[in-house]
Motif scaffolding. Structure first.
Motif, PDB file in Angstrom:
ATOM      1  N   LEU A 142      -1.356-113.716  26.456  1.00 29.68           N
ATOM      2  CA  LEU A 142      -1.139-115.152  26.472  1.00 29.68           C
ATOM      3  C   LEU A 142      -0.399-115.547  25.193  1.00 29.68           C
ATOM      4  O   LEU A 142      -0.834-115.214  24.088  1.00 29.68           O
ATOM      5  CB  LEU A 142      -2.469-115.909  26.548  1.00 29.68           C
ATOM      6  N   TRP A 164      -8.065-121.093  20.395  1.00 32.93           N
ATOM      7  CA  TRP A 164      -7.152-120.172  21.074  1.00 32.93           C
ATOM      8  C   TRP A 164      -6.751-118.968  20.225  1.00 32.93           C
ATOM      9  O   TRP A 164      -6.655-117.858  20.770  1.00 32.93           O
ATOM     10  CB  TRP A 164      -5.920-120.922  21.570  1.00 32.93           C
ATOM     11  N   CYS A 170      -4.119-113.114  22.448  1.00 31.66           N
ATOM     12  CA  CYS A 170      -3.546-114.455  22.585  1.00 31.66           C
ATOM     13  C   CYS A 170      -2.856-114.831  21.277  1.00 31.66           C
ATOM     14  O   CYS A 170      -3.447-114.713  20.197  1.00 31.66           O
ATOM     15  CB  CYS A 170      -4.636-115.479  22.917  1.00 31.66           C
TER      16      CYS A 170
END
Length: 276
Positions: A142, A164, A170
């Motif tokens: 991601l 996040w 990610c």
């Protein structure tokens, strides 16, 4: 009321604002629930119609959800949104939905996902990011690239800088058009930032949402980087009124944005009349 809402898609459920988060000076995130819990369970990218008695109603992206609530990030731009920004927790609202097709989850399954957002355009993308985090094993790397006009205009700062970046596999990159005296990050517009970072198209799906001018130049940047039209997904939230394809306000040729969208690949958009 709940039974009537299920029987008639134009009848809202009676909801209640339980929490308000001030994202920026003109963006707030509202947590909405009903007496029986979450009004409905949307797919990432779907929409909800929110209303205030004697003020009006409008369609908004659902930016995330919990077991008992929906989250809607709303920018203050008009009469209804100004009234919502003056609301306090406990305020009654009408809510109906979900509307739209949502993001193509199966098409994205097993692929690396590149999220490119600008300003309040991160709101619908956030619903997909959080879904992918909850179903982490179904999706590859991601990569979130996000920008706003200034540090004060960055939405979802807790996600961007705390939540996040801690997610496995990610990456988060943030830029602002113009920094202030305290900003230590990148300065520059999102499309140029994307080209500078240089993501490779192989095995990826790119999802972008933001101001129309940003999307226009992001799409040009993606083409320069070698992304195909089928690899690029965006949202087209325009002129939606009824939500069920009856009023005809959001039609593009034979397409209704509220039914066939708001999520489209660039390949699909290029087949539509250039009215968006």
């Amino acid at each position: 009321m709940a039974a009537a809402a299920r029987a008639n898609p134009l009848v809202p459920q009676v909801g209640r604002i339980t929490k308000i988060i001030e994202e920026t000076t003109d963006v707030k995130t509202f947590h909405v629930t009903t007496d029986t819990g979450k009004p409905f369970t949307p797919l990432p990218g779907q929409l909800a119609m929110l209303s205030l008695l004697d003020v009006g109603e409008a369609m908004f992206s659902i930016t995330s959800q919990g077991p008992e609530h929906l989250e809607l990030a709303i920018k203050k731009v008009g009469m209804l949104t100004e009234a919502l920004h003056e609301a306090e927790p406990g305020q009654a609202v009408g809510i109906r939905g979900p509307y739209g097709n949502g993001f193509p989850l199966e098409m994205m399954r097993g692929k690396d996902l590149l999220f490119i957002g600008g300003g309040i355009g991160l709101a619908p993308v956030r619903s997909l990011i959080n879904y992918c985090i909850e179903h982490r094993g179904n999706y590859g790397h991601l990569w979130i690239i996000y920008g706003a006009r200034s540090p004060d205009d960055l939405c979802f700062k807790e996600d961007l800088f705390n939540n996040w970046p801690k997610v496995e596999n990610c990456r988060v990159d943030v830029t602002v058009d113009r920094g202030d005296g305290t900003w230590q990050g990148h300065e520059g517009f999102v499309p140029a930032f994307v080209e500078e970072l240089g993501p490779k198209p192989e095995g990826k799906v790119a999802i972008t949402c933001g101001p129309p001018i940003m999307i226009k130049f992001v799409l040009q940047s993606m083409e320069k980087l070698g992304f195909k039209d089928e690899q690029i997904v965006t949202t087209l939230e325009m002129r939606m009124k009824c939500g069920i394809g009856k009023c005809g306000r959001c039609n593009l040729g034979s397409c209704y944005v509220c039914l066939d969208g708001p999520v489209f690949t660039l390949a699909q958009l290029k087949k539509l009349p250039a009215e968006y």
